[in-house]
Design a protein around this motif. Structure first.
Motif, PDB file in Angstrom:
ATOM      1  N   ASP A   1       0.844  -1.192   0.000  1.00 35.86           N
ATOM      2  CA  ASP A   1       0.000   0.000   0.000  1.00 35.86           C
ATOM      3  C   ASP A   1       0.883   1.248   0.000  1.00 35.86           C
ATOM      4  O   ASP A   1       1.083   1.887   1.025  1.00 35.86           O
ATOM      5  CB  ASP A   1      -0.910  -0.031   1.239  1.00 35.86           C
ATOM      6  N   PHE A   2       1.445   1.584  -1.149  1.00 36.06           N
ATOM      7  CA  PHE A   2       2.283   2.770  -1.232  1.00 36.06           C
ATOM      8  C   PHE A   2       2.427   3.184  -2.684  1.00 36.06           C
ATOM      9  O   PHE A   2       2.196   2.388  -3.594  1.00 36.06           O
ATOM     10  CB  PHE A   2       3.672   2.494  -0.644  1.00 36.06           C
ATOM     11  N   ASP A   3       2.779   4.440  -2.913  1.00 40.35           N
ATOM     12  CA  ASP A   3       3.098   4.879  -4.273  1.00 40.35           C
ATOM     13  C   ASP A   3       4.610   4.825  -4.474  1.00 40.35           C
ATOM     14  O   ASP A   3       5.117   4.205  -5.381  1.00 40.35           O
ATOM     15  CB  ASP A   3       2.625   6.327  -4.499  1.00 40.35           C
ATOM     16  N   THR A   4       5.304   5.542  -3.603  1.00 39.66           N
ATOM     17  CA  THR A   4       6.768   5.498  -3.655  1.00 39.66           C
ATOM     18  C   THR A   4       7.292   5.345  -2.239  1.00 39.66           C
ATOM     19  O   THR A   4       6.574   5.567  -1.275  1.00 39.66           O
ATOM     20  CB  THR A   4       7.352   6.806  -4.231  1.00 39.66           C
ATOM     21  N   ASN A   5       8.533   4.943  -2.134  1.00 33.59           N
ATOM     22  CA  ASN A   5       9.162   4.915  -0.823  1.00 33.59           C
ATOM     23  C   ASN A   5      10.657   5.108  -1.021  1.00 33.59           C
ATOM     24  O   ASN A   5      11.147   5.180  -2.149  1.00 33.59           O
ATOM     25  CB  ASN A   5       8.875   3.601  -0.076  1.00 33.59           C
ATOM     26  N   VAL A   6      11.359   5.226   0.080  1.00 38.00           N
ATOM     27  CA  VAL A   6      12.813   5.294  -0.026  1.00 38.00           C
ATOM     28  C   VAL A   6      13.418   4.269   0.931  1.00 38.00           C
ATOM     29  O   VAL A   6      12.966   4.123   2.065  1.00 38.00           O
ATOM     30  CB  VAL A   6      13.352   6.721   0.277  1.00 38.00           C
ATOM     31  N   ILE A   7      14.367   3.518   0.435  1.00 41.76           N
ATOM     32  CA  ILE A   7      15.023   2.472   1.227  1.00 41.76           C
ATOM     33  C   ILE A   7      16.521   2.570   0.994  1.00 41.76           C
ATOM     34  O   ILE A   7      16.960   2.845  -0.118  1.00 41.76           O
ATOM     35  CB  ILE A   7      14.530   1.068   0.787  1.00 41.76           C
ATOM     36  N   SER A   8      17.277   2.321   2.025  1.00 42.40           N
ATOM     37  CA  SER A   8      18.716   2.267   1.856  1.00 42.40           C
ATOM     38  C   SER A   8      19.098   0.824   1.523  1.00 42.40           C
ATOM     39  O   SER A   8      19.196  -0.022   2.401  1.00 42.40           O
ATOM     40  CB  SER A   8      19.402   2.717   3.152  1.00 42.40           C
ATOM     41  N   TYR A   9      19.288   0.556   0.236  1.00 47.58           N
ATOM     42  CA  TYR A   9      19.659  -0.796  -0.169  1.00 47.58           C
ATOM     43  C   TYR A   9      21.180  -0.901  -0.188  1.00 47.58           C
ATOM     44  O   TYR A   9      21.851  -0.218  -0.958  1.00 47.58           O
ATOM     45  CB  TYR A   9      19.124  -1.100  -1.575  1.00 47.58           C
ATOM     46  N   CYS A  10      21.702  -1.788   0.642  1.00 44.83           N
ATOM     47  CA  CYS A  10      23.155  -1.907   0.711  1.00 44.83           C
ATOM     48  C   CYS A  10      23.630  -3.021  -0.205  1.00 44.83           C
ATOM     49  O   CYS A  10      23.177  -4.156  -0.087  1.00 44.83           O
ATOM     50  CB  CYS A  10      23.584  -2.166   2.153  1.00 44.83           C
ATOM     51  N   ASN A  11      24.557  -2.690  -1.094  1.00 50.01           N
ATOM     52  CA  ASN A  11      25.092  -3.687  -2.024  1.00 50.01           C
ATOM     53  C   ASN A  11      25.829  -4.791  -1.282  1.00 50.01           C
ATOM     54  O   ASN A  11      25.854  -5.932  -1.699  1.00 50.01           O
ATOM     55  CB  ASN A  11      26.096  -3.042  -2.985  1.00 50.01           C
TER      56      ASN A  11
END
Lengths: 531, 320, 282
Positions: free
Chosen positions: A421-431
């Motif tokens: 249930d979201f349009d956009t979000n921000v996540i810190s994706y660590c390689n």
């Protein structure tokens, strides 16, 4: 701002002048300092660890403390190169399908029991492959079997060649637990033994006062000669970032990680404090702040709309105002420090609000009477609110109203990965040390669904799936590089996500503390205090 | 008297049960799966299902509610898996640290509040009165965390007169007398912040009730009889003026705990504040509901104590 | 002689018609605050979230309160914050006033079992730890202003109910009321006609206090990280200022002072309103 991977403290420059003065006055040479034994190091952490079992969690708060109590088969330096730890040597078979590790003899657990290959097999089979997110996703389905021909040898055999295995074997990704403690435990996740850990690490457990401190003492039987130097290691829980910094400046704590970006310049200038900017920290490394678009929503499924976002958002402004220059604008999903895999031969999306407006008009989303085209939700951890604020500013200019929704971890996971249930979000994706570990999980179609911190956008592209799978099973570094270059090109073209900035870790320690390894989960292994 | 106490206590029980029920419903209805907190984010479907069954989270809401209330009635407020101890143990274990802040703050603010109240009441509507009222009002209007940070910056950072954070110096880990002194040093700034916060209502009520009492007939009689001013204030007025002050203190219990939570956050003081915040983030129902109940108990008990104090202070009041 | 001594010191019963300084000062300040909140839009127009100048600009003629880390004008933000505080405070006050009068009035009028039940319910509401409840609700259900307003509104009417009930009970005993009822005049309306003037002042005072309390609760929740990120509120500004407290003092000072002034003003007003009750003659 210069982004050279710093494995040396930046304050060294400042230390040189007094050293020079001393040398001129005839004092004994301080260039090769001999570590002094003894003393207590106090590390300030921002969250209570909860439990102290690093094998069942990827949470940075657990690893910040627990990684000093345990060991992995290997240890990584700041450039992600492996060094021996519990394994003193290893061989990889010619087809890269079998990894054989020769374990160090004479290693003992903190309770005196001997460490053997049975512990390694047990940890992987019963714990890591069931509860450790990254290790599980990386190895599940790939690992065929684990053999322990004798007490000091462990062999991992994969179905297909698996190149990044070594990078997944440090204490953060694959800590080894004692079989004799956990074998009879009914449920590892809720075992009381998680609060009185027994490991092979440089420090052993003494006391844990919840929400206050964890006290560790030197492991006199540690398998590396001479280490550690310190008598005691204390982790003090200080939730407020300002208070933590003040405590460091006043000497009440000796080392803290995760500094507020706005303070980095000021801290660097302090003579009593040394600033470190490693590539990784206790929770992972080589991280890219990534904005996800929920591709199941009609408006965001339109490629032009996503492109408009990319042109409307000023990533340089994000770098300057959120990170105060400490980082780098991201060009794609792979961190620029992973040299063999990174490629900047991708499409660029320069900051161009006019172009963004044109794209949105073309997509059939004109401005309304009040100037707004449409509204979009933006979910984030409270800690990442600043990103939302800059993005809100940028998008308001082109008529898009960004609605910020701050959610704590549990609520965020439920709304994003379970309910979608979201349009956009921000996540810190660590390689992390290899794209196969931390990157693939975000873009492959098998990872859509209730798997936290995986494919939030619900992006499906069989070609991308194929490229990632092949890159993981190649042994030749150059071939892998070409495959990753191709995948970056594809992903940046299609823009299922928008990669904002590459973040840096920051840590600061009192100047008299030497030998810290801030990129590791166990920063105090070789630390000592100069008196 | 005993019958009165017993009756009041028995009236409190349904109140506490209602609070427990309310807490349960709140946590239940909130988004965010407690299983995520318990099982970790990465358990596979089979494991999560097993955990759900294990904790009874797969039962319908009504059934779980009944089970929960039953346990509460037996005094079992739940077990925190995160902390590996019973909720009651966890909360009671952290209570002393918070009381170490609230207790002294309460004593100091009562003392100062009464002094200020007397000062103001001696000459109402004078400059002194206005000054005192304004100062105590300011103390109440300032957000306590803002004040705490100000104190931190000025006294701990700039002037280096007091430690920045925590309850004790973990490096020294002093015991005995040295340990007590260490804790005392760490207490000064947070207690100051809380004292300033609690001061205003006490000073204001003290002043108001003193003025009231001093306008009463019997006071005028006393003055007419020629009693010294100080005797008038001290003997007759103060005793009766204390009643509303005591009421205010009793009513402030919830307010005091909230002030403590905020102050503890700034000073990294290991008390109930941090416990509640981390328990909320982890959806630790056991801890959250225990803390609510504890606070409610505190309010009920303090109200009772207030009523008893009333009887002690005013011989005209008798309870049957 | 004694009378004069007492009067000089202000201890004699005050004449009803003299308004206290608190009322005047508090009233004036509160009116000022309300005016600023309402006129804020025109005094410093524009989107408070938009960048106005370079970040971290200290107070100057162009930006009297300076700018923050994203270059947003602080004066504009503080004025907008006044509006948010006003909305929250007024909504909470209005709701607690209405609910409290209703519950307390009905309880006092009906008496007996209904009175008992209603007062028990009121006690429950009074006993709930309001700040913690707000914290839990906002943390679990989402950090937005609507949740906060609902929680505060539903938990702030307890005292008002008590005072209202006391007023009704007292009025019931008054001679003229008894006489009116003996003569057969309608019940409730008579009561309200006589009760309301006496009850209104202290009740309004308590309701006014809720406004101040709501402002402080909102600021505290924002400090803990549970504020609404879509609205500029004073708590949001204070929370934002924390990361820059040593670099930009103006970010902490101005919103903090605004909160203090507003709460002081409201409390003074409430004090003054309470002081207008009949002098206590015994």
């Amino acid at each position: 701002m210069n982004h050279a991977p710093a494995s040396r403290p930046r304050g060294l420059r400042r230390a040189l002048l007094p050293l020079l003065a001393v040398a001129l006055l005839g004092a004994p040479a301080l260039a090769n300092e001999t570590p002094q034994r003894g003393g207590t190091l106090v590390i300030g952490i921002g969250q209570n660890p909860g439990h102290l079992n690093p094998a069942i969690s990827t949470g940075s708060e657990v690893h910040a403390v627990a990684d000093s109590l345990f060991s992995g088969l290997i240890r990584l330096d700041d450039q992600a190169n492996p060094y021996p730890e519990l394994a003193r040597s290893w061989e990889v078979s010619a087809d890269a399908r079998t990894y054989t590790f020769h374990l160090r003899p004479g290693v003992r657990w903190h309770d005196g029991e001997p460490f053997t290959s049975a512990d390694v097999a047990f940890t992987f089979e019963q714990v890591l492959l069931r509860y450790h997110a990254r290790t599980r996703t990386g190895l599940e389905g790939r690992l065929e079997r684990i053999d322990t021909p004798d007490e000091l040898t462990v062999a991992f055999t994969f179905r297909e060649p698996y190149a990044p295995f070594l990078q997944q074997l440090n204490v953060t990704e694959a800590p080894i637990l004692p079989r004799h403690v956990y074998a009879t435990v009914p449920d590892v996740q809720t075992a009381p033994e998680n609060l009185t850990p027994v490991g092979t690490g440089p420090y052993r457990f003494v006391a844990y006062v919840v929400d206050d401190r964890v006290v560790l003492a030197r492991n006199d039987d540690y398998f590396k000669p001479d280490l550690p130097y310190l008598d005691r290691l204390i982790f003090r829980v200080i939730p407020d970032a300002n208070t933590r910094l003040l405590a460091l400046e006043r000497g009440e704590v000796d080392f803290i990680g995760g500094l507020p970006a706005g303070e980095l310049a000021r801290i660097d200038a302090l003579p009593e404090v040394t600033l470190y900017t490693p590539n990784s920290g206790s929770g992972g490394g080589f991280c890219v702040m990534t904005m996800s678009f929920n591709l199941e929503r009609e408006r965001l499924a339109d490629h032009r709309v996503r492109q408009a976002f990319a042109h409307a958002i000023d990533r340089q402004q994000v770098l300057e105002q959120v990170l105060f220059g400490h980082g780098r604008v991201a060009t794609g999903p792979i961190h620029s420090q992973l040299a063999f895999a990174y490629s900047d031969d991708v499409r660029a999306y320069p900051h161009d609000p006019a172009l963004a407006e044109a794209l949105l008009d073309a997509a059939g989303l004109p401005r309304g009477a009040d100037g707004t085209r449409f509204s979009t939700t933006f979910l984030h951890f409270p800690a990442f609110a600043k990103y939302g604020e800059v993005l809100r500013q940028n998008l308001a200019r082109v008529g898009v109203r960004l609605e910020l929704v701050a959610l704590d971890r549990a609520a965020f996971i439920t709304r994003v990965f379970e309910q979608r249930d979201f349009d956009t979000n921000v996540i810190s994706y660590c390689n992390n040390a290899d794209p196969a570990i931390g990157v693939a999980r975000v873009y492959v179609s098998t990872n859509i669904g209730n798997i936290p911190f995986s494919n939030a956008a619900a992006y499906v592209n069989p070609e991308v799936d194929r490229l990632f799978a092949e890159a993981a099973s190649q042994a030749d570094v150059e071939a892998r590089g070409r495959l990753y270059a191709e995948v970056q090109r594809l992903l940046v073209d299609e823009l299922p996500y928008l990669w904002l900035v590459e973040t840096q870790f920051s840590a600061a320690g009192r100047a008299e503390v030497r030998g810290l390894s801030p990129w590791s989960g166990s920063p105090a292994e070789a630390a000592w205090i100069a008196r | 008297m005993l019958a009165f106490v017993a009756r009041r206590l028995s009236q409190a029980v349904p109140l506490l049960l209602a609070v427990a029920g309310l807490t349960f419903l709140l946590i239940e209805l909130a988004p965010g799966d407690p299983i995520v907190a318990l099982a970790g984010e990465d358990g596979d479907a089979a494991y999560v299902a097993m955990m759900r069954e294990r904790f009874g989270l797969d039962r319908p809401l009504g059934e779980r509610f009944v089970v929960y209330m039953g346990r509460v009635l037996r005094g079992d407020l739940g077990f925190s898996y995160r902390l590996q101890q019973s909720a009651v143990t966890a909360v009671l274990g952290r209570l002393p640290a918070t009381l170490l802040l609230i207790g002294p703050a309460l004593l100091l603010s009562t003392a100062f509040g009464l002094v200020l109240g007397v000062l103001a009441a001696r000459r109402p509507h004078s400059l002194t009165d206005t000054a005192v009222s304004t100062v105590s009002l300011l103390g109440h209007a300032v957000p306590v965390f803002w004040l705490a940070q100000l104190l931190l910056l000025v006294f701990a950072y700039r002037l280096e007169a007091f430690p920045v954070q925590g309850m004790r110096n973990v490096r020294l880990d002093a015991q005995g007398l040295a340990g007590a002194l260490d804790v005392a040093r760490h207490m000064v700034l947070p207690v100051t912040a809380l004292t300033v916060q609690f001061l205003a209502p006490i000073a204001r009520v003290a002043r108001a009730s003193l003025i009231d009492v001093l306008g009463q007939d019997y006071v005028r009689t006393a003055v007419a009889k020629g009693l010294q001013r100080r005797a008038v204030i001290g003997k007759h007025a103060l005793r009766n003026a204390l009643l509303p002050v005591v009421t205010v203190i009793g009513a402030q219990v919830g307010f005091m705990f909230s002030g403590a939570v905020l102050t503890e956050t700034v000073f990294a003081w290991p008390g109930l504040g941090r416990l509640l915040l981390s328990a909320m983030l982890a959806r630790d129902l056991a801890i959250v509901s225990s803390m609510f109940l504890l606070l409610t108990v505190a309010v009920v008990v303090s109200t009772l104590l207030v009523d008893l104090l009333y009887a002690a202070l005013d011989p005209r009041i008798r309870y049957g | 002689m004694a009378e004069r001594w007492l009067a000089v010191r202000g201890w004699a019963p005050r004449r009803r018609s003299a308004p206290s300084p608190s009322l005047l000062v508090g009233g004036a300040l509160t009116c000022g605050f309300v005016l600023l909140a309402l006129l804020g839009e025109s005094l410093a127009p524009g989107d408070p979230f938009a960048a106005a100048a370079t970040p971290f600009a200290p107070p100057s003629a162009a930006h009297p309160f300076g700018t923050d880390d994203l270059g947003r004008d602080l004066l504009r933000a503080v004025l907008q914050g006044a509006r948010v505080s006003l909305i929250v405070g007024l909504t909470v006050a209005a709701t607690s006033l209405t609910l409290g009068l209703l519950v307390g009035g009905v309880a006092g009028y009906l008496g007996g079992a209904a009175d008992d039940l209603l007062m028990r319910f009121t006690e429950l509401v009074l006993v709930l730890p309001r700040f913690f409840l707000a914290l839990v609700v906002v943390a679990l259900f989402g950090a937005n202003l609507a949740n906060l307003i609902v929680v505060l509104a539903l938990t702030s009417w307890g005292i008002v109910a008590r005072v209202a009930r006391a007023g009704v009970l007292a009025a019931k005993e008054q001679e003229y009321v008894l006489a009116a009822r003996a003569l057969g005049s309608a019940g409730p309306s008579v009561l309200w006609r006589h009760v309301l003037p006496n009850v209104l002042a202290p009740v309004a005072a308590y309701a006014a206090l809720q406004v101040g309390n709501a402002i402080l609760v909102e600021a505290s929740l924002s400090f803990l990280g549970f504020g609404d990120p879509n609205l500029v509120s004073w708590g949001y500004l204070l929370n934002n200022a924390q990361a820059f407290v040593r670099r930009a003092w103006w970010l902490s000072v101005f919103p903090g002072v605004a909160i203090v002034l507003a709460v002081v003003a409201i409390n003074l007003l409430a004090d003054g309103m309470r002081g207008r009750r009949p002098a206590n003659g015994g």
